[in-house]
Design an enzyme around this catalytic site. Structure first.
Site, PDB file in Angstrom:
ATOM      1  N   LYS A  36      85.903 -37.643   0.559  1.00 30.37           N
ATOM      2  CA  LYS A  36      85.539 -36.473  -0.260  1.00 30.37           C
ATOM      3  C   LYS A  36      86.781 -35.624  -0.514  1.00 30.37           C
ATOM      4  CE  LYS A  36      81.628 -36.007   2.281  1.00 30.37           C
ATOM      5  NZ  LYS A  36      81.081 -35.173   3.302  1.00 30.37           N
ATOM      6  N   HIS A  52      87.920 -31.604  18.092  1.00 27.43           N
ATOM      7  CA  HIS A  52      89.079 -32.484  17.894  1.00 27.43           C
ATOM      8  C   HIS A  52      90.165 -32.192  18.939  1.00 27.43           C
ATOM      9  CE1 HIS A  52      87.758 -32.512  13.422  1.00 27.43           C
ATOM     10  NE2 HIS A  52      87.459 -33.710  13.926  1.00 27.43           N
ATOM     11  N   SER A 112      83.370 -30.798  11.212  1.00 27.23           N
ATOM     12  CA  SER A 112      84.204 -30.114  10.215  1.00 27.23           C
ATOM     13  C   SER A 112      83.345 -29.648   9.049  1.00 27.23           C
ATOM     14  CB  SER A 112      85.301 -31.051   9.712  1.00 27.23           C
ATOM     15  OG  SER A 112      86.183 -31.364  10.755  1.00 27.23           O
ATOM     16  N   ARG A 116      80.062 -37.786  19.563  1.00 28.22           N
ATOM     17  CA  ARG A 116      79.275 -36.581  19.841  1.00 28.22           C
ATOM     18  C   ARG A 116      77.861 -36.925  20.273  1.00 28.22           C
ATOM     19  NH1 ARG A 116      80.764 -34.063  14.154  1.00 28.22           N
ATOM     20  NH2 ARG A 116      80.359 -36.267  13.766  1.00 28.22           N
TER      21      ARG A 116
END
Ligand code: PNS
Length: 157
Positions: free
Chosen positions: A41, A17, A127, A90
């Site tokens: 979540k 990030h 993450s 990514r």
């Protein structure tokens, strides 16, 4: 002046990030890092904590601010005078969902999204993997900025 928006859950922020924000801060005049207050979540860190962790990890950048937002990203983008949303990619696996979001955001409010290839050094990083490794006692010090590593150890001890 061009303003870029780097949105995400940042639960927690990673070196990947930080890399995207650093490179955006070179390309654009100003960067707003937007932390979604209510991710899908239950987050490990509250929105305030995620904002503080990001701010502490980005002190070396003079043209970056960090803020939390609720509701639609495009509403927040409009309220901040954002010209473009920047998302890191990514791998091809990121592309489908990111493309959908980019097209939805453009349909909703005409805001453009630019994709920035993630630094290959961090292309495996997420993450959720950082949370899992930290939870299971693995070393995360090289994967996240120092304030985040400290907060993870404190939260999971
Ligand atoms: O870190 P993430 O999971 O890639 O971030 C996703 C995020 C926060 C950018 C996305 O979920 C989002 O924009 N949420 C805000 C609600 C919204 O605008 N939803 C419609 C997106 S097309």
């Amino acid at each position: 002046m061009t303003v870029a928006l780097c949105p995400g859950s940042f639960d927690p922020p990673t070196n990947g990030h930080v890399d995207i924000v650093e490179r955006s801060a070179v390309v654009f005049d100003r960067v707003v890092v937007a932390v979604v207050a209510n991710p899908s979540k239950e987050p490990l860190f509250t929105a305030d904590e995620r904002v503080r962790l990001l701010a502490a990890s980005l002190t070396h950048l003079g043209n970056v601010e960090v803020a939390a937002f609720e509701g639609l990203l495009v509403d927040f983008a409009e309220s901040r005078g954002v010209d473009v949303i920047v998302k890191g990619l990514r791998a091809v696996s990121d592309f489908d969902y990111e493309l959908q979001m980019a097209q939805m955001n453009r349909t909703l409010r005409g805001v453009e999204t630019l994709f920035m290839p993630t630094n290959p050094e961090w292309s495996y990083l997420s993450s959720s993997l950082v949370r899992e490794v930290a939870r299971l006692g693995g070393r995360i010090d090289e994967l996240v900025p120092p304030p985040v590593a400290e907060a993870l150890k404190e939260r999971l001890k």
